[in-house]
Design a protein around this motif. Sequence first.
Motif, PDB file in Angstrom:
ATOM      1  N   GLY A 254       0.114  -1.113   0.267  1.00 54.60           N
ATOM      2  CA  GLY A 254      -0.363   0.373   0.336  1.00 54.60           C
ATOM      3  C   GLY A 254       0.471   1.967  -0.423  1.00 54.60           C
ATOM      4  N   MET A 255       2.070   1.600   0.341  1.00 54.12           N
ATOM      5  CA  MET A 255       3.370   2.113  -0.324  1.00 54.12           C
ATOM      6  C   MET A 255       3.079   2.619  -1.395  1.00 54.12           C
ATOM      7  SD  MET A 255       5.955   1.139   3.202  1.00 54.12           S
ATOM      8  CE  MET A 255       6.038   1.042   4.704  1.00 54.12           C
ATOM      9  N   THR A 256       3.375   3.945  -1.758  1.00 52.63           N
ATOM     10  CA  THR A 256       4.237   4.915  -1.970  1.00 52.63           C
ATOM     11  C   THR A 256       5.460   3.673  -3.033  1.00 52.63           C
ATOM     12  OG1 THR A 256       5.339   6.655  -1.914  1.00 52.63           O
ATOM     13  CG2 THR A 256       2.894   6.826  -2.508  1.00 52.63           C
ATOM     14  N   PRO A 257       6.149   4.190  -3.475  1.00 53.99           N
ATOM     15  CA  PRO A 257       7.758   3.873  -4.283  1.00 53.99           C
ATOM     16  C   PRO A 257       8.253   4.548  -3.515  1.00 53.99           C
ATOM     17  CG  PRO A 257       6.406   3.657  -6.281  1.00 53.99           C
ATOM     18  CD  PRO A 257       5.722   3.786  -5.347  1.00 53.99           C
ATOM     19  N   GLU A 258       8.533   5.582  -3.370  1.00 55.88           N
ATOM     20  CA  GLU A 258       9.393   6.621  -2.387  1.00 55.88           C
ATOM     21  C   GLU A 258       9.037   6.014  -1.326  1.00 55.88           C
ATOM     22  OE1 GLU A 258      12.207   8.816  -0.902  1.00 55.88           O
ATOM     23  OE2 GLU A 258      11.483   8.927  -3.437  1.00 55.88           O
ATOM     24  N   GLU A 259       8.139   5.959  -0.309  1.00 55.40           N
ATOM     25  CA  GLU A 259       8.154   5.195   0.968  1.00 55.40           C
ATOM     26  C   GLU A 259       8.703   4.346   0.720  1.00 55.40           C
ATOM     27  OE1 GLU A 259       3.320   7.333   2.168  1.00 55.40           O
ATOM     28  OE2 GLU A 259       3.760   5.635   0.790  1.00 55.40           O
ATOM     29  N   ARG A 260       8.588   2.743  -0.003  1.00 50.13           N
ATOM     30  CA  ARG A 260       9.292   1.748  -0.055  1.00 50.13           C
ATOM     31  C   ARG A 260      10.915   1.947   0.043  1.00 50.13           C
ATOM     32  NH1 ARG A 260       4.758   0.148  -3.314  1.00 50.13           N
ATOM     33  NH2 ARG A 260       5.675   0.192  -4.899  1.00 50.13           N
ATOM     34  N   LYS A 261      11.375   2.948  -0.896  1.00 53.90           N
ATOM     35  CA  LYS A 261      12.478   2.836  -0.586  1.00 53.90           C
ATOM     36  C   LYS A 261      13.182   3.432   0.588  1.00 53.90           C
ATOM     37  CE  LYS A 261      16.014   5.773  -3.227  1.00 53.90           C
ATOM     38  NZ  LYS A 261      16.247   6.922  -4.095  1.00 53.90           N
ATOM     39  N   ILE A 262      12.155   4.307   0.815  1.00 55.29           N
ATOM     40  CA  ILE A 262      12.274   4.474   2.491  1.00 55.29           C
ATOM     41  C   ILE A 262      12.534   4.001   3.603  1.00 55.29           C
ATOM     42  CG2 ILE A 262      12.180   6.343   4.076  1.00 55.29           C
ATOM     43  CD1 ILE A 262      10.478   8.222   2.682  1.00 55.29           C
ATOM     44  N   MET A 263      12.094   2.834   3.698  1.00 55.91           N
ATOM     45  CA  MET A 263      12.217   0.963   4.185  1.00 55.91           C
ATOM     46  C   MET A 263      12.895   0.925   4.062  1.00 55.91           C
ATOM     47  SD  MET A 263       9.374   2.016   6.583  1.00 55.91           S
ATOM     48  CE  MET A 263      10.202   0.516   7.380  1.00 55.91           C
ATOM     49  N   LEU A 264      13.718   0.498   2.781  1.00 52.49           N
ATOM     50  CA  LEU A 264      14.458  -0.389   2.456  1.00 52.49           C
ATOM     51  C   LEU A 264      15.978   0.094   3.218  1.00 52.49           C
ATOM     52  CD1 LEU A 264      13.937  -1.324  -1.678  1.00 52.49           C
ATOM     53  CD2 LEU A 264      14.436  -3.060   0.730  1.00 52.49           C
ATOM     54  N   GLU A 265      16.121   1.418   3.076  1.00 54.33           N
ATOM     55  CA  GLU A 265      17.004   2.120   3.786  1.00 54.33           C
ATOM     56  C   GLU A 265      17.060   1.833   5.790  1.00 54.33           C
ATOM     57  OE1 GLU A 265      19.731   6.381   4.373  1.00 54.33           O
ATOM     58  OE2 GLU A 265      18.247   6.356   2.946  1.00 54.33           O
ATOM     59  N   ALA A 266      15.246   1.854   5.940  1.00 52.58           N
ATOM     60  CA  ALA A 266      15.367   1.147   7.106  1.00 52.58           C
ATOM     61  C   ALA A 266      16.349  -0.029   7.345  1.00 52.58           C
ATOM     62  CB  ALA A 266      13.948   1.963   7.436  1.00 52.58           C
ATOM     63  N   GLY A 267      15.052  -0.257   6.323  1.00 53.32           N
ATOM     64  CA  GLY A 267      16.144  -2.057   6.795  1.00 53.32           C
ATOM     65  C   GLY A 267      17.308  -2.088   6.917  1.00 53.32           C
ATOM     66  N   SER A 268      18.334  -0.983   6.570  1.00 53.38           N
ATOM     67  CA  SER A 268      20.037  -1.201   6.178  1.00 53.38           C
ATOM     68  C   SER A 268      20.066  -0.962   7.337  1.00 53.38           C
ATOM     69  CB  SER A 268      20.229  -0.160   5.217  1.00 53.38           C
ATOM     70  OG  SER A 268      20.356   0.786   5.451  1.00 53.38           O
ATOM     71  N   ARG A 269      19.905  -0.246   8.230  1.00 51.62           N
ATOM     72  CA  ARG A 269      19.874   0.523   9.001  1.00 51.62           C
ATOM     73  C   ARG A 269      19.938  -0.680  10.473  1.00 51.62           C
ATOM     74  NH1 ARG A 269      21.437   5.413   9.648  1.00 51.62           N
ATOM     75  NH2 ARG A 269      21.492   6.736   7.455  1.00 51.62           N
ATOM     76  N   MET A 270      18.362  -1.061  10.217  1.00 49.64           N
ATOM     77  CA  MET A 270      18.217  -2.108  11.257  1.00 49.64           C
ATOM     78  C   MET A 270      18.903  -3.661  10.984  1.00 49.64           C
ATOM     79  SD  MET A 270      16.409  -2.780  13.752  1.00 49.64           S
ATOM     80  CE  MET A 270      15.979  -4.435  15.062  1.00 49.64           C
ATOM     81  N   THR A 271      19.516  -3.117   9.863  1.00 51.37           N
ATOM     82  CA  THR A 271      20.525  -4.870  10.228  1.00 51.37           C
ATOM     83  C   THR A 271      21.555  -4.720  10.158  1.00 51.37           C
ATOM     84  OG1 THR A 271      19.801  -5.941   7.427  1.00 51.37           O
ATOM     85  CG2 THR A 271      21.608  -6.142   7.951  1.00 51.37           C
ATOM     86  N   ALA A 272      22.475  -3.115  10.391  1.00 52.42           N
ATOM     87  CA  ALA A 272      23.476  -2.114  10.824  1.00 52.42           C
ATOM     88  C   ALA A 272      23.541  -2.265  12.587  1.00 52.42           C
ATOM     89  CB  ALA A 272      24.064  -0.537  10.213  1.00 52.42           C
ATOM     90  N   GLY A 273      22.705  -1.929  12.821  1.00 50.76           N
ATOM     91  CA  GLY A 273      22.793  -1.490  14.437  1.00 50.76           C
ATOM     92  C   GLY A 273      22.693  -2.108  15.032  1.00 50.76           C
ATOM     93  N   THR A 274      21.784  -3.325  14.601  1.00 52.86           N
ATOM     94  CA  THR A 274      21.767  -4.576  14.905  1.00 52.86           C
ATOM     95  C   THR A 274      23.091  -5.545  15.376  1.00 52.86           C
ATOM     96  OG1 THR A 274      19.056  -5.398  14.515  1.00 52.86           O
ATOM     97  CG2 THR A 274      21.292  -7.369  15.210  1.00 52.86           C
ATOM     98  N   SER A 275      23.739  -5.370  14.529  1.00 58.22           N
ATOM     99  CA  SER A 275      24.565  -6.741  14.269  1.00 58.22           C
ATOM    100  C   SER A 275      25.889  -5.726  14.834  1.00 58.22           C
ATOM    101  CB  SER A 275      25.111  -6.743  12.774  1.00 58.22           C
ATOM    102  OG  SER A 275      23.773  -7.251  11.936  1.00 58.22           O
ATOM    103  N   VAL A 276      26.490  -4.405  14.273  1.00 56.14           N
ATOM    104  CA  VAL A 276      26.933  -3.838  15.413  1.00 56.14           C
ATOM    105  C   VAL A 276      27.107  -3.069  16.801  1.00 56.14           C
ATOM    106  CG1 VAL A 276      29.083  -1.467  14.989  1.00 56.14           C
ATOM    107  CG2 VAL A 276      27.782  -2.901  12.817  1.00 56.14           C
ATOM    108  N   ILE A 277      25.709  -3.583  16.991  1.00 58.67           N
ATOM    109  CA  ILE A 277      25.972  -3.458  18.650  1.00 58.67           C
ATOM    110  C   ILE A 277      25.729  -4.349  19.716  1.00 58.67           C
ATOM    111  CG2 ILE A 277      23.769  -2.916  20.582  1.00 58.67           C
ATOM    112  CD1 ILE A 277      22.158  -0.785  18.514  1.00 58.67           C
ATOM    113  N   TYR A 278      25.664  -5.729  18.384  1.00 62.09           N
ATOM    114  CA  TYR A 278      26.350  -7.283  19.070  1.00 62.09           C
ATOM    115  C   TYR A 278      27.873  -7.143  19.016  1.00 62.09           C
ATOM    116  CZ  TYR A 278      21.983  -9.773  19.689  1.00 62.09           C
ATOM    117  OH  TYR A 278      20.094 -10.682  19.781  1.00 62.09           O
ATOM    118  N   HIS A 279      27.829  -6.583  17.950  1.00 61.46           N
ATOM    119  CA  HIS A 279      30.349  -6.651  18.416  1.00 61.46           C
ATOM    120  C   HIS A 279      30.379  -5.861  18.898  1.00 61.46           C
ATOM    121  CE1 HIS A 279      33.861  -6.421  16.126  1.00 61.46           C
ATOM    122  NE2 HIS A 279      33.680  -5.048  16.614  1.00 61.46           N
ATOM    123  N   ASN A 280      30.376  -4.459  19.321  1.00 65.20           N
ATOM    124  CA  ASN A 280      30.532  -4.054  19.953  1.00 65.20           C
ATOM    125  C   ASN A 280      29.997  -4.155  21.067  1.00 65.20           C
ATOM    126  OD1 ASN A 280      31.030  -2.521  18.020  1.00 65.20           O
ATOM    127  ND2 ASN A 280      29.728  -0.715  18.310  1.00 65.20           N
TER     128      ASN A 280
END
Length: 380
Positions: A254-280
């Motif tokens: 139901g999102m616009t392509p632009e909103e889905r693009k935003i959520m994809l970047e949010a996904g990259s930040r979730m992958t990064a955040g989870t893994s780096v926080i565990y690492h640190n």
Amino acid sequence: MKTTITGALALSLCVAAAGSLGAEERMLKFSSGFPESAAPPQAYAKVAEWLAANSEIKAEVFSMSLLSFGETPAGIRDGITDAGYVLTPYFPAEFSETNMAADMALLVSSGTDAPALVMAAAITEYVMLNCPECVAEYTAQNQVFLASGASTEYSLVCTKPVNTVADLKGLSVRSGASVFGRWIEHFGGTKVSIPGSEMYEALSQKVVDCTMVSMPDVMNFQLADVATDMTVNAPGGVFAGTASMNLNLDLWRGMTPEERKIMLEAGSRMTAGTSVIYHNSSIEAEPKVKAAGVNVVELSEELSKATQDFIVADLDTIRDQFTSLYGVENAAAKIETVKGLVEKWKGLVADIDPTSMDAYQALLMTEVYSKVDPEAYAMQ
């Protein structure tokens, strides 16, 4: 616990919502079964802060209060939460394609100082760019995969010294994933399946000789009070069966392509955040574990070599099991793809500061998320 990211609460997005997100009337719910202090809720909070600062999408984070781990996939499917942290091994039949890749997590037991970052990136790239069957198994559950994540290396935490092949024979060991169970059985030990919440008591009462956990969990579960010895990187590998930000599929479509693009970047930040926080967290936890009196030693050369031999042979077991039990097709070719991605990411992660979320997230964007088409991904 619930962390509100914006000043005013709004209605959660519901499955029936159509068209683009209305910033004045909608707020996403992010849910995980972890306590607020754990890495995943911390990563969700960072994602929500980024969304609030860089888009019209708002979010609030629920830790342990909305859905348990067992309830999360159905909760995403039914719109109880808009996004959730799915532990795919809890659902072996539903997510068999993803779980086959996650079962190869011992591949990062050598060749990298940041196994969490390597495996999380490899799984993310595999699912989003190389495995349409993975995408399809998520859409079949009315959700879309947007992020991964991984723990730091698993180690033996025991009530006695353990650091040779001979030491493993006859040991009773709590294992948290099937690949770790196969490892201990291969060396003549016995795997024991008990919840993480019962590890302390099991070690204290000698129900098990050892448990396999990452460094931060020695402190998180107060295991230093009952364990005497820790062998780092035995068996090695990470817990990688993580879909850390699965979004409700009706919402996504139901999102616009632009909103889905935003959520994809949010996904990259979730992958990064989870893994780096565990690492640190692992780096921070090690001196605390030692200060608590646990004898921390590195994996012996003998056991390391024996483990590497096991890893090679275990790939055939993974291929056969996922083919026969779950009907995964072309398993051998898929295993080769994952192997190649793991090696690729060992090289890429070696060139960045693994303690930097920004550096890792930028790499994820370049190598994976920028290549995902927001107009096509999970839209069929």
